[in-house]
Design a protein around this motif. Structure first.
Motif, PDB file in Angstrom:
ATOM      1  N   ALA A 106       0.812  -1.216   0.000  1.00 31.83           N
ATOM      2  CA  ALA A 106       0.000   0.000   0.000  1.00 31.83           C
ATOM      3  C   ALA A 106       0.848   1.269   0.000  1.00 31.83           C
ATOM      4  N   PHE A 107       2.083   1.203   0.484  1.00 31.30           N
ATOM      5  CA  PHE A 107       2.967   2.376   0.482  1.00 31.30           C
ATOM      6  C   PHE A 107       3.137   2.927  -0.923  1.00 31.30           C
ATOM      7  N   SER A 108       3.299   2.024  -1.903  1.00 30.84           N
ATOM      8  CA  SER A 108       3.495   2.458  -3.288  1.00 30.84           C
ATOM      9  C   SER A 108       2.200   2.486  -4.078  1.00 30.84           C
ATOM     10  N   THR A 109       1.245   1.621  -3.695  1.00 32.16           N
ATOM     11  CA  THR A 109       0.002   1.515  -4.453  1.00 32.16           C
ATOM     12  C   THR A 109      -0.963   2.633  -4.134  1.00 32.16           C
ATOM     13  N   ILE A 110      -1.099   2.982  -2.847  1.00 34.42           N
ATOM     14  CA  ILE A 110      -2.100   3.981  -2.442  1.00 34.42           C
ATOM     15  C   ILE A 110      -1.400   5.222  -1.899  1.00 34.42           C
ATOM     16  N   SER A 111      -0.962   5.184  -0.634  1.00 37.50           N
ATOM     17  CA  SER A 111      -0.234   6.327  -0.080  1.00 37.50           C
ATOM     18  C   SER A 111       0.447   5.907   1.223  1.00 37.50           C
ATOM     19  N   LYS A 112       1.436   6.693   1.613  1.00 39.51           N
ATOM     20  CA  LYS A 112       2.167   6.421   2.845  1.00 39.51           C
ATOM     21  C   LYS A 112       1.262   6.590   4.062  1.00 39.51           C
ATOM     22  N   GLN A 113       0.467   7.655   4.070  1.00 37.82           N
ATOM     23  CA  GLN A 113      -0.420   7.905   5.202  1.00 37.82           C
ATOM     24  C   GLN A 113      -1.426   6.766   5.378  1.00 37.82           C
ATOM     25  N   PHE A 114      -1.992   6.302   4.267  1.00 39.13           N
ATOM     26  CA  PHE A 114      -2.941   5.193   4.305  1.00 39.13           C
ATOM     27  C   PHE A 114      -2.281   3.941   4.870  1.00 39.13           C
ATOM     28  N   ALA A 115      -1.059   3.658   4.428  1.00 38.72           N
ATOM     29  CA  ALA A 115      -0.355   2.463   4.889  1.00 38.72           C
ATOM     30  C   ALA A 115      -0.050   2.530   6.383  1.00 38.72           C
ATOM     31  N   ILE A 116       0.384   3.694   6.854  1.00 36.67           N
ATOM     32  CA  ILE A 116       0.709   3.846   8.282  1.00 36.67           C
ATOM     33  C   ILE A 116      -0.555   3.668   9.130  1.00 36.67           C
ATOM     34  N   ARG A 117      -1.642   4.286   8.710  1.00 33.05           N
ATOM     35  CA  ARG A 117      -2.900   4.123   9.442  1.00 33.05           C
ATOM     36  C   ARG A 117      -3.335   2.657   9.461  1.00 33.05           C
ATOM     37  N   SER A 118      -3.165   1.984   8.339  1.00 39.27           N
ATOM     38  CA  SER A 118      -3.589   0.586   8.242  1.00 39.27           C
ATOM     39  C   SER A 118      -2.751  -0.315   9.147  1.00 39.27           C
ATOM     40  N   ILE A 119      -1.446  -0.059   9.208  1.00 37.42           N
ATOM     41  CA  ILE A 119      -0.580  -0.841  10.095  1.00 37.42           C
ATOM     42  C   ILE A 119      -1.025  -0.681  11.544  1.00 37.42           C
ATOM     43  N   ILE A 120      -1.266   0.572  11.940  1.00 41.30           N
ATOM     44  CA  ILE A 120      -1.711   0.838  13.316  1.00 41.30           C
ATOM     45  C   ILE A 120      -3.045   0.147  13.589  1.00 41.30           C
ATOM     46  N   ALA A 121      -3.981   0.243  12.634  1.00 38.61           N
ATOM     47  CA  ALA A 121      -5.307  -0.357  12.809  1.00 38.61           C
ATOM     48  C   ALA A 121      -5.225  -1.871  12.934  1.00 38.61           C
ATOM     49  N   ILE A 122      -4.412  -2.514  12.100  1.00 39.09           N
ATOM     50  CA  ILE A 122      -4.297  -3.981  12.135  1.00 39.09           C
ATOM     51  C   ILE A 122      -3.631  -4.450  13.426  1.00 39.09           C
ATOM     52  N   VAL A 123      -2.603  -3.728  13.857  1.00 33.82           N
ATOM     53  CA  VAL A 123      -1.946  -4.090  15.124  1.00 33.82           C
ATOM     54  C   VAL A 123      -2.926  -3.947  16.289  1.00 33.82           C
ATOM     55  N   LEU A 124      -3.680  -2.860  16.311  1.00 34.78           N
ATOM     56  CA  LEU A 124      -4.674  -2.670  17.373  1.00 34.78           C
ATOM     57  C   LEU A 124      -5.761  -3.739  17.322  1.00 34.78           C
ATOM     58  N   LEU A 125      -6.154  -4.150  16.108  1.00 34.71           N
ATOM     59  CA  LEU A 125      -7.136  -5.226  15.968  1.00 34.71           C
ATOM     60  C   LEU A 125      -6.591  -6.524  16.545  1.00 34.71           C
ATOM     61  N   ALA A 126      -5.332  -6.829  16.231  1.00 38.02           N
ATOM     62  CA  ALA A 126      -4.711  -8.047  16.740  1.00 38.02           C
ATOM     63  C   ALA A 126      -4.613  -8.021  18.266  1.00 38.02           C
ATOM     64  N   VAL A 127      -4.238  -6.877  18.817  1.00 37.04           N
ATOM     65  CA  VAL A 127      -4.142  -6.740  20.278  1.00 37.04           C
ATOM     66  C   VAL A 127      -5.525  -6.907  20.923  1.00 37.04           C
ATOM     67  N   THR A 128      -6.527  -6.292  20.310  1.00 37.51           N
ATOM     68  CA  THR A 128      -7.892  -6.393  20.850  1.00 37.51           C
ATOM     69  C   THR A 128      -8.393  -7.830  20.814  1.00 37.51           C
ATOM     70  N   VAL A 129      -8.177  -8.508  19.691  1.00 34.09           N
ATOM     71  CA  VAL A 129      -8.610  -9.904  19.554  1.00 34.09           C
ATOM     72  C   VAL A 129      -7.893 -10.802  20.562  1.00 34.09           C
ATOM     73  N   HIS A 130      -6.633 -10.518  20.820  1.00 34.18           N
ATOM     74  CA  HIS A 130      -5.845 -11.390  21.689  1.00 34.18           C
ATOM     75  C   HIS A 130      -6.135 -11.167  23.174  1.00 34.18           C
ATOM     76  N   PHE A 131      -6.302  -9.919  23.577  1.00 36.10           N
ATOM     77  CA  PHE A 131      -6.344  -9.620  25.012  1.00 36.10           C
ATOM     78  C   PHE A 131      -7.744  -9.331  25.566  1.00 36.10           C
ATOM     79  N   ILE A 132      -8.639  -8.812  24.750  1.00 37.24           N
ATOM     80  CA  ILE A 132      -9.947  -8.411  25.272  1.00 37.24           C
ATOM     81  C   ILE A 132     -10.958  -9.545  25.088  1.00 37.24           C
TER      82      ILE A 132
END
Length: 322
Positions: free
Chosen positions: A105-131
């Motif tokens: 996504a860094f090259s396909t869409i945008s850097k900002q989109f990719a950074i937001r997506s990384i943060i969102a996926i990591v938070l999703l994984a943390v939520t699924v694992h711990f909550i």
């Protein structure tokens, strides 16, 4: 809250001016402050959407799909299949399988989109694992429908916030730029492969429920991303355009735009007749009333309609339906 908000804006403007090393006028400084205020407001709104999306997707996964060994399409579906086969935690797989697509996504869409997506996926994984989430039901039909609904709601809200929590769309955008296939075709083929594999490894019944889950999720994504309200753009060509314009404004309380055009039907050498072209935007609920108002004035008016998924600004959301 407001002083803190203003302090953040002022500091951001100071840092930007320091980096540029420029002396700007008061008007330019105020413009920079306004731009920063808009950016910060949008960031807060987008972050809120992403947070709600993560909570909703986690609830769909842990409250419905994961405890009952159900799967979905896309990267989430692949993660659920591998979890069932290997017992690797879903949280790890969500990050590992999505990571290549987010890098893409860094090259396909945008850097900002990719950074937001990384943060969102990591938070999703943390939520699924711990909550912990309660297991809502064991009814297969309810699991498929509502598991897909909450997962699709989460994906849609994340997209509204400018990110993804499932990398399938990124892959589809990348491939569509390299081939003649559309994004929809690529996602469909991708999911057919997943469902076929699920039918081979598990059972046809599980694959069929997975398709139902995917349909519920995809329809919910469309609903959330495209907007709750659906509008119709209407182009009207008539000799009585002024009367129709007044009917739209006065009787329906809607705005319209007038284009100057020419009627194109004519033989070589004919002088083409000039005409005004009206364009207005209304909700589907008002479509019948618009036809009535036009027919009162000119039953032979040429009308072209097309769907608008969402609209912003102007009069359409400020005036009540009449």
């Amino acid at each position: 809250m407001k002083p803190i908000f203003q302090y953040i804006i002022n500091e951001a403007v100071k840092r930007k001016l320091k980096r540029k090393n420029k002396k700007l006028s008061l008007d330019q400084i105020e413009k920079e402050k306004l731009n920063k205020k808009v950016e910060l407001t949008h960031l807060i709104r987008d972050s809120f959407f992403i947070f709600l999306g993560i909570v909703s997707a986690s609830f769909g996964l842990k409250g419905f799909l994961l405890p009952n060994s159900f799967i979905d399409g896309g990267v989430t579906g692949i993660s659920l299949i591998i979890t069932e086969l290997t017992q690797i935690p879903l949280s790890i797989l969500l990050i590992a399988i999505n990571l290549p697509f987010i890098i893409m996504a860094f090259s396909t869409i945008s850097k900002q989109f990719a950074i937001r997506s990384i943060i969102a996926i990591v938070l999703l994984a943390v939520t699924v694992h711990f909550i912990p989430f309660p297991i809502i039901t064991s009814d297969k039909l309810l699991i498929a429908v509502f598991g897909g609904f909450f997962l699709g709601l989460g994906i849609g809200l994340a997209i509204r916030g400018g990110s993804v929590i499932d990398g399938t769309e990124v892959l589809a955008v990348f491939i569509s730029r390299k081939t003649a296939a559309t994004i929809g075709d690529i996602i469909l083929i991708f999911n057919i492969i997943i469902f076929g594999f699920a039918a081979y490894v598990f059972s046809i019944e599980i694959a069929l429920y997975a398709i139902l889950t995917y349909l519920a999720a995809s329809k919910t994504v469309d609903f959330v991303v495209s907007g709750i309200e659906e509008y119709v753009g209407v182009t009207i060509i008539s000799d009585k355009s002024e009367d129709i314009r007044l009917a739209i404004v006065e009787n329906m309380g809607r705005g319209c735009t007038i284009y100057s055009g020419k009627r194109g039907f004519g033989k070589r050498g004919d002088v083409l007749k000039e005409t005004d072209i009206l364009y207005t935007l209304i909700t589907r609920l008002e479509l019948a009333k618009l036809h009535t108002e036009i027919d009162k004035i000119d039953r032979d008016a040429f009308i072209v309609m097309h769907s608008i998924k969402d609209a912003k600004g102007g009069m359409i959301k400020k005036r009540p339906l009449k």
